[in-house]
Write an enzyme that holds these catalytic residues in place. Sequence first.
Site, short mmCIF file in Angstrom:
data_model
loop_
_atom_site.label_atom_id
_atom_site.label_comp_id
_atom_site.label_asym_id
_atom_site.label_seq_id
_atom_site.Cartn_x
_atom_site.Cartn_y
_atom_site.Cartn_z
CG HIS A 54 -0.40 0.20 2.53
ND1 HIS A 54 -1.10 0.76 3.56
CD2 HIS A 54 0.82 -0.07 3.05
CE1 HIS A 54 -0.37 0.81 4.65
NE2 HIS A 54 0.81 0.31 4.36
CB CYS A 82 3.92 4.92 5.77
SG CYS A 82 4.66 3.77 6.96
CG HIS A 94 5.27 0.67 2.69
ND1 HIS A 94 4.56 1.83 2.46
CD2 HIS A 94 4.76 0.15 3.83
CE1 HIS A 94 3.68 2.02 3.42
NE2 HIS A 94 3.77 1.00 4.26
CG HIS A 98 2.94 -3.65 6.01
ND1 HIS A 98 3.90 -3.17 6.89
CD2 HIS A 98 2.32 -2.56 5.49
CE1 HIS A 98 3.84 -1.84 6.90
NE2 HIS A 98 2.90 -1.44 6.06
CG HIS A 106 1.10 -12.29 -2.78
ND1 HIS A 106 0.87 -13.14 -1.72
CD2 HIS A 106 2.44 -12.23 -2.93
CE1 HIS A 106 2.01 -13.60 -1.27
NE2 HIS A 106 3.00 -13.05 -1.97
CD GLU A 160 0.91 -1.06 9.01
OE1 GLU A 160 1.55 -0.22 9.69
OE2 GLU A 160 -0.06 -0.77 8.29
#
Length: 160
Positions: free
Chosen positions: A17, A26, A30, A32, A76, A131
């Site tokens: 996201h 952020c 990037h 997670h 994904h 997260e």
Amino acid sequence: MLNEVSVCKIFTFDSAHQLIGHKGKCSNLHGHTYKLEVVLKGRPSTAEGHSDEGFVIDFGDIKTTVKESLIDKLDHSFLAMGNEPILETLIHSGSKVSILSFRTTVENMSCYIAYQLKQAGLPLYSVKLWETPTAWAEVLAEDIPEEGPAYRLYGGCDCE
């Protein structure tokens, strides 16, 4: 309520996201590896001789519902509010994109997940979404209105 039991099933999924306008790193694209804890609460079945006797719900049934309701969509995938500059490129390249129409903070994601699981009919008590290994958001099912959550407009993520 008397004689209720809480059960928890844990899932993971990988997603990317970007938090447009965020003051920290952020704001960059990037990803997670999210860890999702789904806690259900209810009275174990007392149907004598039934395969679910003694269960609040079978863990296999939890897995099926969560996978079909959420994981298959989010895993994904690029989780998008819809205002990300990279969005058009990702769509045109055939990448998996989930346009959620809210800022994809862990706070908003946990509310979204709780609402989806309530809609799926699970006896949901809470959702905790990790997260990173040191940062999570939790929402109680009772705090999610029947018409759906009110998503926060600002917030960040722990990219540390």
